[in-house]
Design a protein around this motif. Structure first.
Motif, short mmCIF file in Angstrom:
data_model
loop_
_atom_site.label_atom_id
_atom_site.label_comp_id
_atom_site.label_asym_id
_atom_site.label_seq_id
_atom_site.Cartn_x
_atom_site.Cartn_y
_atom_site.Cartn_z
N ALA A 15 17.25 34.36 20.38
CA ALA A 15 16.60 35.39 19.82
C ALA A 15 15.05 35.64 19.88
N VAL A 16 14.42 34.53 19.81
CA VAL A 16 12.91 34.57 19.77
C VAL A 16 12.55 34.65 21.35
N PRO A 48 34.77 30.83 13.89
CA PRO A 48 34.63 32.15 13.40
C PRO A 48 33.75 32.12 12.18
N LEU A 49 33.72 31.39 11.42
CA LEU A 49 32.66 31.27 10.08
C LEU A 49 31.31 31.26 10.50
N LEU A 50 31.14 30.35 11.42
CA LEU A 50 29.92 30.05 12.13
C LEU A 50 29.33 31.39 12.63
N GLU A 102 25.77 37.83 10.66
CA GLU A 102 24.95 38.22 9.47
C GLU A 102 23.38 38.13 9.39
N LYS A 103 22.95 36.71 9.99
CA LYS A 103 21.62 36.44 10.03
C LYS A 103 20.80 37.25 11.23
N VAL A 147 21.08 41.28 17.15
CA VAL A 147 21.86 40.57 18.26
C VAL A 147 23.17 40.88 18.31
N SER A 148 23.67 41.37 19.51
CA SER A 148 25.20 41.28 19.70
C SER A 148 25.75 40.05 19.80
N LEU A 149 26.51 39.51 19.38
CA LEU A 149 27.29 38.01 19.50
C LEU A 149 28.68 38.28 20.00
N SER A 150 29.12 37.69 20.96
CA SER A 150 30.46 37.87 21.43
C SER A 150 30.98 36.41 21.72
#
Length: 123
Positions: free
Chosen positions: A56-57, A81-83, A89-90, A94-97
């Protein structure tokens, strides 16, 4: 910008991650315009969150996470899935897949078959 995370289990032996480092270097050599980081579930660094932060940076807005696991076991069904949700959320911008575990891909399985066949005469 798109980016990739190679996500592994982690181990106590620091040499365990050497194939991940080689895999990341191969990626960089072949896809230099798309950043890659490695990340680990436990026992090693960087964590998934640390890898997402690093990308992200650098300006990544779309990150694909590739679980470098042989199959979809408990860690990928329960812990991952929890991570992933925590990272979503953080990093809301950023789109995370995530893909399936690499070991569930037919091309990967075929590469292992081909590797084994090529080694038959070496034993």
């Amino acid at each position: 910008m798109k980016a990739l995370i190679l996500f592994g289990h982690g181990a106590r032996d620091s040499r365990w991650c050497e194939p991940f480092d080689r895999l990341a270097e191969l990626w960089r050599a072949q896809h230099s315009s798309t950043p890659v980081e490695v990340a680990f579930l436990e026992m090693m660094q960087p964590s998934l969150e640390e890898a997402v932060t690093a990308l992200a940076v650098k300006g990544a807005t779309q990150i694909t996470i590739v679980p470098v696991f042989f199959g979809q076991g408990g860690h990928l069904r329960n812990d991952f899935p929890l991570l992933l949700q925590d990272c979503r959320e953080k990093f809301p911008t950023v789109s995370l897949s995530a893909t399936l575990a690499v070991g569930e891909d037919l091309a990967v399985l075929q590469a292992i078959v081909d590797f084994g066949f090529s080694k038959l005469g070496e034993v």
